[in-house]
Write a protein that holds these residues in place. Structure first.
Motif, PDB file in Angstrom:
ATOM      1  N   CYS A 152       0.832  -1.212   0.000  1.00  0.00           N
ATOM      2  CA  CYS A 152       0.000   0.000   0.000  1.00  0.00           C
ATOM      3  C   CYS A 152       0.860   1.253   0.000  1.00  0.00           C
ATOM      4  CB  CYS A 152      -0.948  -0.001   1.198  1.00  0.00           C
ATOM      5  SG  CYS A 152      -2.256  -1.230   1.083  1.00  0.00           S
ATOM      6  N   ASP A 153       1.907   1.259   0.832  1.00  0.00           N
ATOM      7  CA  ASP A 153       2.800   2.417   0.888  1.00  0.00           C
ATOM      8  C   ASP A 153       3.479   2.649  -0.460  1.00  0.00           C
ATOM      9  OD1 ASP A 153       2.093   2.736   3.528  1.00  0.00           O
ATOM     10  OD2 ASP A 153       3.929   1.823   4.338  1.00  0.00           O
ATOM     11  N   ASP A 154       3.978   1.570  -1.061  1.00  0.00           N
ATOM     12  CA  ASP A 154       4.626   1.698  -2.369  1.00  0.00           C
ATOM     13  C   ASP A 154       3.649   2.196  -3.425  1.00  0.00           C
ATOM     14  OD1 ASP A 154       6.919   0.733  -1.193  1.00  0.00           O
ATOM     15  OD2 ASP A 154       6.747  -1.299  -2.028  1.00  0.00           O
ATOM     16  N   THR A 155       2.450   1.650  -3.401  1.00  0.00           N
ATOM     17  CA  THR A 155       1.437   2.048  -4.363  1.00  0.00           C
ATOM     18  C   THR A 155       1.053   3.515  -4.173  1.00  0.00           C
ATOM     19  OG1 THR A 155       0.581  -0.206  -4.443  1.00  0.00           O
ATOM     20  CG2 THR A 155      -0.873   1.520  -5.250  1.00  0.00           C
ATOM     21  N   THR A 156       0.954   3.941  -2.928  1.00  0.00           N
ATOM     22  CA  THR A 156       0.609   5.334  -2.634  1.00  0.00           C
ATOM     23  C   THR A 156       1.664   6.279  -3.200  1.00  0.00           C
ATOM     24  OG1 THR A 156      -0.591   4.701  -0.645  1.00  0.00           O
ATOM     25  CG2 THR A 156       0.128   6.987  -0.777  1.00  0.00           C
ATOM     26  N   VAL A 157       2.927   5.950  -2.990  1.00  0.00           N
ATOM     27  CA  VAL A 157       4.013   6.784  -3.514  1.00  0.00           C
ATOM     28  C   VAL A 157       3.946   6.836  -5.038  1.00  0.00           C
ATOM     29  CG1 VAL A 157       6.526   6.931  -3.782  1.00  0.00           C
ATOM     30  CG2 VAL A 157       5.544   6.434  -1.544  1.00  0.00           C
ATOM     31  N   ASP A 158       3.758   5.682  -5.672  1.00  0.00           N
ATOM     32  CA  ASP A 158       3.674   5.635  -7.136  1.00  0.00           C
ATOM     33  C   ASP A 158       2.501   6.451  -7.660  1.00  0.00           C
ATOM     34  OD1 ASP A 158       5.880   3.976  -7.209  1.00  0.00           O
ATOM     35  OD2 ASP A 158       4.721   2.120  -7.472  1.00  0.00           O
TER      36      ASP A 158
END
Length: 87
Positions: free
Chosen positions: A19-25
């Motif tokens: 989720c964190d990675d997706t949010t940044v992307d």
């Protein structure tokens, strides 16, 4: 019970990282899209101004053409009158 809790914590940690990675992307993609939108809006504004200028030029050329056609018709009439007087 403890193993299930540990497995759930590992699974949650992996999901949270996703989720964190997706949010940044997604935030980066949104920022890039917003910048592109601004560039495209500026392009549109420029092209609208260019189209308006060309429309004005076309109107001026149409007026010139109408004048030239009128001059040509008048000259043709004068020549016809001169020819009739000569004959």
């Amino acid at each position: 019970g403890k193993q299930e809790k540990r497995d759930e914590q590992v699974q949650f940690a992996a999901f949270k990282q996703f989720c964190d990675d997706t949010t940044v992307d997604k935030k980066r993609a949104i920022k890039e899209a917003e910048e592109k939108i601004e560039v495209l809006k500026a392009d549109i504004e420029s092209h609208v101004a260019h189209a308006a200028r060309l429309t004005k030029e076309i109107a001026e050329h149409d007026a010139d053409i109408a004048t030239w056609k009128g001059d040509s018709k008048a000259a043709t009439n004068v020549r016809a009158i001169d020819k009739a007087n000569y004959d």
